[in-house]
Design an enzyme around this catalytic site. Structure first.
Site, PDB file in Angstrom:
ATOM      1  N   GLU A  26       0.830  -1.212   0.000  1.00 13.25           N
ATOM      2  CA  GLU A  26       0.000   0.000   0.000  1.00 13.25           C
ATOM      3  C   GLU A  26       0.865   1.263   0.000  1.00 13.25           C
ATOM      4  OE1 GLU A  26      -3.700   2.254   2.306  1.00 13.25           O
ATOM      5  OE2 GLU A  26      -2.641   0.625   3.312  1.00 13.25           O
ATOM      6  N   LYS A  62      -2.745  -1.979  -2.962  1.00 12.79           N
ATOM      7  CA  LYS A  62      -3.771  -1.023  -2.544  1.00 12.79           C
ATOM      8  C   LYS A  62      -3.278   0.380  -2.867  1.00 12.79           C
ATOM      9  CE  LYS A  62      -6.740   0.267   1.356  1.00 12.79           C
ATOM     10  NZ  LYS A  62      -7.336  -0.194   2.627  1.00 12.79           N
TER      11      LYS A  62
END
Length: 296
Positions: A176, A213
């Site tokens: 992420e 992400k």
């Protein structure tokens, strides 16, 4: 790795619920839920309250596999129980939802326009415990604030380095590298980020899989080659400070990317709501996020 969970994360319609607020963000999450800091005396009481909130979300009728295909937990949530089962077991056995756990320990101070993750000093022990708790994968966040090629490369290098450590334990990492939605040159940052992530994917072995992400990108198809990469299970997006409606609208225009929303999922939920009102609000949020993630 659980193959049924792998197939669900790769191919099922739906989205990932992010229920992973940690020690630093929990007071803010509780306040949004209608519980102020004067309503708990210490950290233990605070985490009891947030577990009650998460339990209420997870047990709601609308929170199930047909629309919510995965859920990211905080470490303490992983170690707690719902109706006598550890949270991950409850998610999978009762709801058909694939469990993940947040593993980072927060962000380092800004340097070169980015915030790397702090050193993950407890990672091996946490991953071993996650395996015992039947967790499928992990999530770890770093933050990009400005265009700086050295900083962006450092973010991606760190994410893949730690990601390989997680893969070696038999878990699937969600990388992420968040891009701040207010960053100047956001589109330029995302182009460079995509280039670095693709380079990292190309260095993985054929039995090494990751998820990604990202902030909903300015150029909708900038991550398309990454989405189609054989080592990429799924690309998901965070809401990143957008309202639920705005995040859903932007996500609809982003091909191949499903949601992994936190605040946007829970923004209309309140501690003092009746069960009927709470479940109705959550169902409405789930329907909207699912609709934005469908056909991806």
């Amino acid at each position: 790795m659980n193959q049924e969970q792998f197939e669900q994360m790769k191919n099922a319609k739906g989205f990932i619920a992010a229920l992973d607020q940690s020690g630093g963000s929990t007071p803010k999450a509780l306040k949004a839920y209608g519980i102020n800091e004067d309503q708990y005396a210490n950290e233990d009481e605070m985490f009891d309250l947030v577990h009650q909130m998460r339990t209420r979300i997870i047990k709601a009728p609308a929170f199930k596999q047909d629309k919510v295909i995965g859920a990211i937990l905080f470490e303490q949530t992983m170690d707690r129980q719902i109706d006598g089962k550890y949270t991950a077991d409850y998610l999978w056995e009762e709801k058909g939802v694939v469990p993940f756990v947040k593993v980072d320990q927060g962000l380092a101070p800004e340097a070169n326009g980015v915030q790397l993750m702090k050193e993950l000093t407890q990672l091996d022990q946490l991953l071993d415990r996650a395996k015992e708790r039947h967790i499928f994968g992990t999530k770890m966040r770093s933050n990009i604030l400005a265009y700086n090629e050295a900083g962006i490369k450092a973010i991606v290098d760190q994410q893949f380095q730690v990601g390989k450590q997680i893969i070696a334990k038999g878990l699937v990492p969600i990388l992420e590298p968040e891009v701040n939605i207010h960053a100047e040159d956001k589109e330029k940052i995302e182009a460079k980020l995509a280039e670095e992530i693709l380079a990292g994917l190309n260095q993985l072995d054929k039995d090494q899989y990751v998820m990604l992400k990202i902030t909903i990108p300015t150029q909708a198809d900038i991550y398309q080659e990454i989405i189609n990469h054989p080592q990429m299970i799924r690309v998901v997006a965070l809401s990143g400070g957008y309202s639920t409606d705005e995040a859903n609208q932007k996500l609809k225009q982003t091909p191949g990317v499903i949601a992994s929303f936190s605040r946007a999922l829970a923004q209309d939920l309140r501690a003092d709501q009746s069960e009927e009102a709470f479940n109705e609000s959550l169902s409405h949020a789930i329907d909207g996020i699912y609709d934005a993630s469908a056909n991806k």
